[in-house]
Structure formats: C-alpha cells, structure tokens
Design a protein around this motif. Structure first.
Motif: not given
Length: 389
Positions: A186-206
């Motif tokens: 439910x929290x909105x954010x700007x997420x990079x569409x990253x084909x080089x990341x093999x993960x599901x979702x990563x988030x940063x401290x802010x």
C-alpha cells in the motif's frame, strides 16, 4: 476450391495486417535465464568473439570484462564513477566499435564502454559473463523480453505498436534507468524496473523508514553482494505489490541499509517478478508493457538455506548466515570454508551450483563439509521457507 482459396487469401491478408500493425521484430534471439539473469550468447564486440552478455536495464552503460577488453586491444580513455550494489566504483572506460548479435548490428556505441570484473575467474560472485548490455541497448530499440519462450525481440521504435490488451506502466528515465510508480503493501514509491536484479523486490532506507515495513513483518538480517561489494540488508516477506494492473502477493523483499543510486529511487522490481510477464521496454514512449504469461502464478523461486558464500582467494567462504535460518539452526558460521557440497568438491559445484542447490524444495537436505579453524565439520541443512510474513 475457389472459395477455399479466397478464404486463405483473406486469412493471409488479416495475418499480414496484424503483423504489420505490431511491427515485425528487426532482430530476434533466444536467451537463457539463469538464476533470473538474462543471458545472450553469440554477441560480438568490435567484430570479434562469440561472447556472453547479460541484459540489464539497471546498468547506465554497457560493460565489458576488463581483462577481455585488454585482450581485444581496446584503448582506455579514462575512468568513470558508477553506482553499484555495495558501493560506488570507478571503472575504466574504453573506446569500442560495433556490438552485434549473430552478426546483426545491435548498436554503434556513442557512450563509453566500461570495464569491470565480470568473468567467473575474476568475480567473487561468479557472474560468468563477458558483457553487460544496458541503457544504450534500450535507447536504440524497443526491447521485448518473452520469458515464456525465452526469446528477445528488438523492434524499431518508429514502427512499433504496443500489443493489444497489455498492461501499460508509465516510466521515467532517471540516471538512464527506468522508474515506475508501484505500491508495496500500500505504500507508494518509485521503483526501478531492473532486469539485472535476480531478486523479487528490493527497497532502500528512505522507503523502509517511510513505509515501516520492518515493524509490520518478521525480519532476518543478511548482507547482499554486488559489483561494489556488500551492503547490510534485512529480509522480510511483504503482502502485496501493485504493479501496473497486477497485484502480486507473498514475496520476499530485501531492504538495504544504503541506497546505491539516489533518494528519488525507492527500490527495484527484479526478474523474479518480471519473468511472469512478456515485458516490452519502450523508452521512446516512456512506457513498459506487461502481458501475464504461463509463469504468472508459479511459486516464488527463492533460496531456502539462509547462507551466502563467495569465492575469496580460491576458497569458498561463508560470508553471511541469516539468523533463524536453516543454515543458522544447522550450526553454519560466518568464515567457514566450504570444502564439499553434497559430497562433491566445492570447486566443482561453484557459487552458481550452490545457488541452484539452495533453491531446492522445502525438506531437501544440503550437506556441507567445512573447514573451521583447521577442523573439518559436516553440516546438514534442511531447506525451508524460513521467511515468514
């Protein structure tokens, strides 16, 4: 007979019109999806080789293995700072000629080709590639990634028409990477569409601080490694990701203690999410088009041991063990040197093989022989889905 011929002609005309409407691909090539990284083979650089390249929307430049660049006689033109997981790097820049795939030209680089440790023998995480194709590829073409058929199609931007019925996800290009608005629990954010990341979702401290996800879910500490080194991270399992018109549920999130890019980027959506769609990246229109495929409801592919190992100075060393994980419960410790994996020498299994083994189904047992301060120990790890919501 005459009516059948007429019907066939009408059908052919309809199919031709449909093909023209969607724009036939200028190039089409199979790719390999390994550990959720997208690899092309038979890529040539300056007319030489049949090299392996990873497709990475998160890379602001094309990259070449630095030793390969030197062996090809590419001339360094200086150094450039580059943001990467684990910290910023200064990479040598090379002047390069044409990059091609199966002899078909992909791009004539007008940006520096950066050099980094990409090959298995020089990279502690054993990426095992020669090149990374980043922003210059996506700037030149509309890139279609068909994960169901394992095919990449490149379309001329001026001739491309988006597929009917696809979900549209508007993007902005910040630092030459695609950003989309998504909602995580439910929290909105700007997420990079990253084909080089093999993960599901990563988030940063802010974003973590604003969303307070770490207060709503059980967390597990585990550092993550990239080209820039390691970054302290926690693991948790989120409830929902609202992504274009889709809502995905019950996936892992890596929350990192440092943001390698800038504060306007809240996180990334990786290939474990993206592979559930046919993904079209159209930088010209500032749009990503998503069509759910046969993998849409696949179980999440995730590691189930809670350990990270790297190859350091020829040894396979455990560099992190998540508290509360199966590896932690089995007695594995940071600093253990892995000698054998399921009875095979660690050098034969390699980091890539270990990454496959820790993704076996729950209940599978991974047997490690380790050296701990000169003493050998056998550790049996029973794999489990240890990240709870």
């Amino acid at each position: 007979m005459k009516r059948m011929t007429l019907a066939a002609l009408v059908l052919a005309a309809v199919l031709a019109a449909r093909s023209a409407a969607f724009g036939a691909a200028a190039h089409e090539a199979p790719f390999t999806l390994k550990h959720n990284n997208i690899f092309l083979d038979n890529v040539t650089l300056s007319g030489q080789g049949a090299y392996r390249a990873m497709i990475d929307t998160g890379s602001t430049h094309n990259l070449v293995d630095v030793d390969l660049a030197k062996s090809l006689g590419l001339q360094p033109t200086g150094k450039l700072p580059v943001a990467a997981t684990g910290g910023a790097l200064e990479m040598p820049a090379f002047a390069a000629d044409l990059i091609a795939l199966d002899s078909a030209p992909l791009m004539q680089p007008d940006m520096p080709l950066l050099g980094g440790p990409l090959r298995r023998e020089s990279a502690p995480i054993e990426q095992d590639m020669d090149l990374i194709l980043g922003y210059p590829l996506f700037r030149r073409w509309v890139v279609e990634l068909d994960f169901e058929k394992s095919v990449m199609r490149l379309h001329e931007p001026a001739q491309y028409t988006p597929p009917a019925g696809a979900q549209s996800l508007p993007i902005n290009l910040a630092m030459n990477v695609p950003l989309a608005k998504c909602r995580l629990d439910g929290a909105p954010g700007n997420f990079m569409i990253d084909t080089g990341a093999n993960s599901m979702v990563d988030i940063y401290p802010e974003f973590l601080a604003a969303s307070e996800l770490h207060k709503k879910h059980a967390v597990y500490r585990m550092p993550v490694y990239g080209l820039g080194g390691s970054v302290d991270s926690i693991l948790l399992r989120a409830d929902t990701l609202e992504f274009a018109s889709s809502t995905l549920k019950g996936f892992r999130v890596y929350a990192h203690a440092a943001n390698p890019l800038n504060s306007m980027i809240d996180g990334l959506v990786g290939t474990e999410i993206l592979r559930r769609f046919t993904v079209v990246l159209d930088y010209n229109r500032r749009m990503v088009y998503l069509t759910p495929n046969a993998h849409y409801e696949d179980p999440w592919q995730e590691e189930r041991a809670g350990l990270t190992a790297l190859r350091l100075d020829g040894d396979y060393v455990v560099v992190s063990v998540a508290q509360g994980s199966p590896a932690h419960s089995a007695g594995l410790e940071m600093g253990d040197k892995i000698l054998t994996v399921d009875g095979r020498p660690a050098a034969e299994t390699g980091i890539s093989g270990m990454r496959t083994l820790v993704r076996q189904p729950p209940g599978a047992v991974l047997s490690l022989t380790v050296d701990r301060g000169g003493e050998q120990k056998t550790i049996a790890i029973t794999l489990a889905d240890y990240i709870k919501q």
